[in-house]
Design a protein around this motif. Structure first.
Motif, PDB file in Angstrom:
ATOM      1  N   UNK A  83       0.838  -1.203   0.000  1.00  0.00           N
ATOM      2  CA  UNK A  83       0.000   0.000   0.000  1.00  0.00           C
ATOM      3  C   UNK A  83       0.870   1.250   0.000  1.00  0.00           C
ATOM      4  N   UNK A  84       1.941   1.218   0.756  1.00  0.00           N
ATOM      5  CA  UNK A  84       2.846   2.361   0.800  1.00  0.00           C
ATOM      6  C   UNK A  84       3.497   2.594  -0.565  1.00  0.00           C
ATOM      7  N   UNK A  85       3.933   1.485  -1.198  1.00  0.00           N
ATOM      8  CA  UNK A  85       4.541   1.608  -2.522  1.00  0.00           C
ATOM      9  C   UNK A  85       3.541   2.162  -3.534  1.00  0.00           C
ATOM     10  N   UNK A  86       2.283   1.663  -3.453  1.00  0.00           N
ATOM     11  CA  UNK A  86       1.258   2.155  -4.365  1.00  0.00           C
ATOM     12  C   UNK A  86       1.039   3.638  -4.176  1.00  0.00           C
ATOM     13  N   UNK A  87       1.027   4.072  -2.934  1.00  0.00           N
ATOM     14  CA  UNK A  87       0.830   5.489  -2.649  1.00  0.00           C
ATOM     15  C   UNK A  87       1.997   6.321  -3.181  1.00  0.00           C
ATOM     16  N   UNK A  88       3.216   5.796  -3.022  1.00  0.00           N
ATOM     17  CA  UNK A  88       4.398   6.551  -3.436  1.00  0.00           C
ATOM     18  C   UNK A  88       4.528   6.623  -4.950  1.00  0.00           C
ATOM     19  N   UNK A  89       4.145   5.544  -5.641  1.00  0.00           N
ATOM     20  CA  UNK A  89       4.361   5.474  -7.092  1.00  0.00           C
ATOM     21  C   UNK A  89       3.151   5.924  -7.900  1.00  0.00           C
ATOM     22  N   UNK A  90       2.081   6.322  -7.220  1.00  0.00           N
ATOM     23  CA  UNK A  90       0.851   6.637  -7.940  1.00  0.00           C
ATOM     24  C   UNK A  90       1.014   7.818  -8.889  1.00  0.00           C
ATOM     25  N   UNK A  91       1.915   8.714  -8.614  1.00  0.00           N
ATOM     26  CA  UNK A  91       2.104   9.871  -9.493  1.00  0.00           C
ATOM     27  C   UNK A  91       3.274   9.755 -10.441  1.00  0.00           C
ATOM     28  N   UNK A  92       3.866   8.581 -10.533  1.00  0.00           N
ATOM     29  CA  UNK A  92       5.075   8.414 -11.334  1.00  0.00           C
ATOM     30  C   UNK A  92       4.810   7.846 -12.730  1.00  0.00           C
ATOM     31  N   UNK A 169      19.837  -0.275  -2.071  1.00  0.00           N
ATOM     32  CA  UNK A 169      19.229  -0.769  -0.837  1.00  0.00           C
ATOM     33  C   UNK A 169      18.283   0.294  -0.325  1.00  0.00           C
ATOM     34  N   UNK A 170      17.029  -0.058   0.065  1.00  0.00           N
ATOM     35  CA  UNK A 170      16.056   0.873   0.648  1.00  0.00           C
ATOM     36  C   UNK A 170      15.645   0.322   2.013  1.00  0.00           C
ATOM     37  N   UNK A 171      15.741   1.168   2.991  1.00  0.00           N
ATOM     38  CA  UNK A 171      15.428   0.735   4.351  1.00  0.00           C
ATOM     39  C   UNK A 171      13.944   0.902   4.643  1.00  0.00           C
ATOM     40  N   UNK A 172      13.413  -0.020   5.400  1.00  0.00           N
ATOM     41  CA  UNK A 172      12.045   0.093   5.911  1.00  0.00           C
ATOM     42  C   UNK A 172      12.116   0.677   7.305  1.00  0.00           C
ATOM     43  N   UNK A 173      11.086   1.443   7.680  1.00  0.00           N
ATOM     44  CA  UNK A 173       9.923   1.883   6.897  1.00  0.00           C
ATOM     45  C   UNK A 173      10.344   2.898   5.812  1.00  0.00           C
ATOM     46  N   UNK A 174       9.504   2.928   4.736  1.00  0.00           N
ATOM     47  CA  UNK A 174       9.857   3.740   3.580  1.00  0.00           C
ATOM     48  C   UNK A 174       9.678   5.223   3.865  1.00  0.00           C
ATOM     49  N   UNK A 175      10.602   5.991   3.331  1.00  0.00           N
ATOM     50  CA  UNK A 175      10.427   7.428   3.220  1.00  0.00           C
ATOM     51  C   UNK A 175      10.143   7.705   1.735  1.00  0.00           C
ATOM     52  N   UNK A 176       8.993   8.292   1.456  1.00  0.00           N
ATOM     53  CA  UNK A 176       8.547   8.440   0.059  1.00  0.00           C
ATOM     54  C   UNK A 176       9.557   9.193  -0.793  1.00  0.00           C
ATOM     55  N   UNK A 177      10.083  10.300  -0.272  1.00  0.00           N
ATOM     56  CA  UNK A 177      11.030  11.074  -1.063  1.00  0.00           C
ATOM     57  C   UNK A 177      12.313  10.295  -1.319  1.00  0.00           C
ATOM     58  N   UNK A 178      12.795   9.594  -0.284  1.00  0.00           N
ATOM     59  CA  UNK A 178      14.007   8.787  -0.475  1.00  0.00           C
ATOM     60  C   UNK A 178      13.736   7.649  -1.449  1.00  0.00           C
ATOM     61  N   UNK A 179      12.558   7.015  -1.326  1.00  0.00           N
ATOM     62  CA  UNK A 179      12.206   5.919  -2.221  1.00  0.00           C
ATOM     63  C   UNK A 179      12.227   6.383  -3.682  1.00  0.00           C
ATOM     64  N   UNK A 180      11.557   7.506  -3.952  1.00  0.00           N
ATOM     65  CA  UNK A 180      11.516   8.007  -5.323  1.00  0.00           C
ATOM     66  C   UNK A 180      12.894   8.452  -5.787  1.00  0.00           C
ATOM     67  N   UNK A 181      13.670   9.084  -4.902  1.00  0.00           N
ATOM     68  CA  UNK A 181      15.002   9.538  -5.275  1.00  0.00           C
ATOM     69  C   UNK A 181      15.910   8.375  -5.638  1.00  0.00           C
TER      70      UNK A 181
END
Length: 390
Positions: A83-92, A169-181
């Protein structure tokens, strides 16, 4: 979305969640509701994996779909993370495909060839490190970019993931800006790599086509040169043949002319025969039509015969001539003059009324020329005169 479609979506979504865990069922249903609210389509490819495609509306009354820029596969057994990934990638403007265990992930990645894989380390069947190693060992998925998602942040785990073939490598919990960056550069690199591969393939194809065209042109040029040589040889052969034929025709024509001339000469001789009655009396009977050639031949034969035989008399019998004109009369007078110079007397026999009129009309000098009506009379006169001399 119709009620039937919603029902199929709920059924597939429910089957992808581990049974007996009400919390996960509720979170999966929440993820499904979010997809419905954002007009996402859950397109199940297997019973435990499904593809989520996001769309946007540019205007409230238009249904144009956005052009997706890539495909991301998320491998995680936790619906909250999905759900978090979907929220983060919804505008990409990305396609998101989801797998909940390692086996499903490898099958999905091999089939879909994504631009990026977000891979959890802790999975129910095969851990993420082994999944990454198998992906890199498979020739169909060896170029796939893998980014690990895990709460294991110690140095050893990060090194283990990088050694397995991961790019980040991406650490959990996700930070949306870091994930997209982190994922944007990898997707961009993947797109550029694919574009370069496609461009290289296109260039290689173009080179192959040009090589084939050049080879075909070279073969055509060689064939053209061979045909040109054949045509030149054929032309030279034809020219030789024509020259030989022309030479043969010229020789044939010359031979033919020689034959005609010989035949003509022979015919002239036959048309002006000189017949010996005695050694000193010769008779030349003239029959048919007399032309200039025949007249010249007759004069030549009479003079030559009279000279070679020392003839005393040459009798010209003109009984058989069809026509007596001025040219024939002139020929008779010329022959008589020539014979007189050789000491031979001329007798003309067969003179009729027409010949007499012609000679009178010409006022021909007939001195020294004896004329008789018939050949017999002429022969008799010649023989009698010859006896008297003898």
């Amino acid at each position: 979305m119709t009620s039937a479609t919603q029902g199929r979506t709920r059924s597939h979504t429910s089957s992808s969640v581990c049974p007996g865990t009400s919390c996960r069922r509720n979170r999966t249903r929440s993820l499904e509701r979010r997809c419905l609210e954002r007009r996402c389509v859950l397109d199940p490819s297997q019973s435990s994996s499904y593809l989520i495609r996001s769309t946007l509306r540019f205007r409230h009354w238009m249904n144009d779909l956005t052009q997706f820029n890539g495909l991301v596969v998320a491998v995680d057994d936790n619906p909250v993370n999905l759900d978090t990934l979907l929220e983060a990638l919804s505008g990409e403007h990305l396609d998101l495909a989801v797998a909940t265990d390692g086996s499903m992930a490898m099958s999905l990645i091999e089939r879909e060839q994504p631009d990026l894989v977000l891979l959890d380390v802790m999975l129910p069947d095969i851990d993420g490190f082994e999944v990454c190693r198998r992906l890199k060992a498979n020739s169909q998925t060896t170029d796939t970019q893998v980014v690990f998602m895990t709460a294991l942040n110690n140095r050893e785990h990060r090194l283990q993931g990088l050694k397995a073939g991961a790019v980040d490598y991406i650490s959990k919990p996700f930070d949306t800006e870091e994930l997209l960056a982190r994922i944007r550069p990898h997707i961009a690199v993947r797109r550029m790599t694919r574009a370069l591969q496609e461009k290289n393939a296109s260039l290689e194809s173009e080179v192959r086509q040009r090589v084939a065209v050049e080879a075909a042109r070279e073969a055509l040029l060689l064939e053209l040169m061979a045909r040109t040589d054949e045509l030149r040889e054929a032309k030279e052969g034809l020219e030789r043949e024509l020259a030989e034929k022309a030479l043969a025709n010229a020789e044939k024509t010359a031979l033919h002319e020689q034959i005609i001339a010989a035949q003509r000469s022979r015919l002239l001789e036959l048309s002006t025969p000189l017949i010996p009655i005695t050694d000193r009396i010769l008779v030349m009977p003239l029959i048919g039509t007399m032309d200039s050639d025949r007249a010249q031949q007759a004069i030549h034969t009479m003079l030559h015969g009279a000279s070679s035989r020392t003839a005393e008399f040459v009798i010209l019998d003109i009984t058989g001539l069809k026509r007596m004109d001025e040219s024939v009369a002139t020929m008779l007078l010329v022959a008589a003059k020539g014979l007189r110079l050789l000491g031979t007397r001329t007798l003309i026999t067969g003179i009729g009324s027409e010949v007499a009129r012609t000679l009178v009309h010409l006022d021909a000098p007939l001195q020294g020329i004896v004329t008789k009506a018939t050949l017999q009379d002429g022969i008799a006169v010649a023989m009698q005169a010859s006896r008297h001399r003898g």
